[in-house]
Design a protein around this motif. Structure first.
Motif, PDB file in Angstrom:
ATOM      1  N   ASP A 271       0.811  -1.219   0.000  1.00  0.00           N
ATOM      2  CA  ASP A 271       0.000   0.000   0.000  1.00  0.00           C
ATOM      3  C   ASP A 271       0.847   1.273   0.000  1.00  0.00           C
ATOM      4  O   ASP A 271       0.444   2.297  -0.524  1.00  0.00           O
ATOM      5  CB  ASP A 271      -0.946   0.025   1.197  1.00  0.00           C
ATOM      6  N   ASN A 272       2.049   1.205   0.582  1.00  0.00           N
ATOM      7  CA  ASN A 272       2.911   2.389   0.637  1.00  0.00           C
ATOM      8  C   ASN A 272       3.828   2.488  -0.594  1.00  0.00           C
ATOM      9  O   ASN A 272       4.801   3.222  -0.581  1.00  0.00           O
ATOM     10  CB  ASN A 272       3.733   2.392   1.927  1.00  0.00           C
ATOM     11  N   ASN A 273       3.518   1.712  -1.630  1.00  0.00           N
ATOM     12  CA  ASN A 273       4.252   1.678  -2.902  1.00  0.00           C
ATOM     13  C   ASN A 273       5.647   1.083  -2.796  1.00  0.00           C
ATOM     14  O   ASN A 273       6.460   1.234  -3.699  1.00  0.00           O
ATOM     15  CB  ASN A 273       4.317   3.059  -3.559  1.00  0.00           C
ATOM     16  N   THR A 274       5.949   0.410  -1.705  1.00  0.00           N
ATOM     17  CA  THR A 274       7.199  -0.327  -1.590  1.00  0.00           C
ATOM     18  C   THR A 274       7.055  -1.626  -2.370  1.00  0.00           C
ATOM     19  O   THR A 274       6.053  -2.316  -2.265  1.00  0.00           O
ATOM     20  CB  THR A 274       7.519  -0.642  -0.114  1.00  0.00           C
TER      21      THR A 274
END
Length: 63
Positions: free
Chosen positions: A24-27
């Motif tokens: 979700d945090n684009n990691t």
């Protein structure tokens, strides 16, 4: 089962399919890689680099 479409591929060539998870945090984390070979008879547009479809089964546990 997962169906993957490959575009702009050359026949009779080896490729590496990489699978990554994007959180979700684009990691992004790579979780799987496998070598694939696409024979000429699997290319849908053999007159030039074309499209091929692959069916893959993955058993991945994500915690």
């Amino acid at each position: 089962m997962t169906v993957v479409d490959f575009f702009n591929v050359s026949p009779n060539k080896k490729y590496v399919l990489n699978i990554s998870v994007v959180l979700d945090n684009n990691t992004s984390y790579p979780i799987h890689a496998t070598r694939i070979f696409i024979p000429a008879d699997q290319i849908l547009f053999p007159d030039k680099n074309g499209k091929a479809t692959g069916n893959f089964d993955f058993n991945l546990t994500i915690e």
